[in-house]
Design a protein around this motif. Structure first.
Motif, mmCIF file in Angstrom:
data_model
loop_
_atom_site.group_PDB
_atom_site.id
_atom_site.type_symbol
_atom_site.label_atom_id
_atom_site.label_comp_id
_atom_site.label_asym_id
_atom_site.label_seq_id
_atom_site.Cartn_x
_atom_site.Cartn_y
_atom_site.Cartn_z
ATOM 1 N N ASP A 1 0.831 -1.199 0.000
ATOM 2 C CA ASP A 1 0.000 0.000 0.000
ATOM 3 C C ASP A 1 0.870 1.256 0.000
ATOM 4 N N LEU A 2 1.203 1.742 -1.201
ATOM 5 C CA LEU A 2 2.036 2.932 -1.316
ATOM 6 C C LEU A 2 1.299 4.210 -0.920
ATOM 7 N N ASP A 3 -0.015 4.144 -0.783
ATOM 8 C CA ASP A 3 -0.779 5.319 -0.362
ATOM 9 C C ASP A 3 -0.762 5.514 1.150
ATOM 10 N N ASP A 4 -0.382 4.483 1.884
ATOM 11 C CA ASP A 4 -0.351 4.556 3.344
ATOM 12 C C ASP A 4 0.940 5.245 3.797
ATOM 13 N N PRO A 5 0.838 6.342 4.558
ATOM 14 C CA PRO A 5 2.050 7.055 4.977
ATOM 15 C C PRO A 5 2.980 6.217 5.855
ATOM 16 N N ASP A 6 2.430 5.331 6.667
ATOM 17 C CA ASP A 6 3.285 4.477 7.501
ATOM 18 C C ASP A 6 4.069 3.492 6.647
#
Length: 130
Positions: free
Chosen positions: A105-110
């Protein structure tokens, strides 16, 4: 003062140094990375998810997703700049990033933070992916 000088020397001689000289305050990022590196070096988390998933995909399919990610992160997520470094058309890099996004998940900042740290601490290649 002696402790700060010792830490500055440790940072300047370490793998995260960006200069040959510097004040203790200027070396805080290198010192932080060295401390994080020391704390995770022996743990599997350095090579685990999310980077491990992408590296395994590269090994199975002969893709160069880890290198693409390394360059993209080093370019501060600037697709045109990273594509130029990789000698790719920006749309080709965008396509790779979409495909990588199917793996992690490249959209997740973590996830991005962990991925950036894993790539930086792995030290297998420089910012240009070589």
């Amino acid at each position: 003062s002696a402790r700060q000088a010792e830490e500055a020397l440790r940072a300047l001689c370490g793998p995260y140094a960006r200069a040959e000289v510097g004040h203790h305050e200027e070396l805080s990022a290198a010192l932080f990375l060295m401390d994080v590196d020391a704390s995770v070096r022996a743990k599997p988390s350095l090579h685990g998810e999310p980077l491990g998933v992408v590296a395994a995909h590269d090994a199975r399919h002969g893709t160069h997703y880890v290198r693409s990610l390394r360059v993209w992160v080093a370019a501060h997520y600037d697709v045109p700049r990273a594509a130029d470094t990789l000698s790719l058309h920006p749309n080709t890099l965008r396509y790779r990033l979409r495909r990588i996004g199917e793996l992690i998940d490249l959209d997740d900042p973590d996830t991005r933070l962990v991925l950036a740290l894993q790539l930086r601490l792995s030290g297998a290649a420089g910012p240009d992916g070589s």
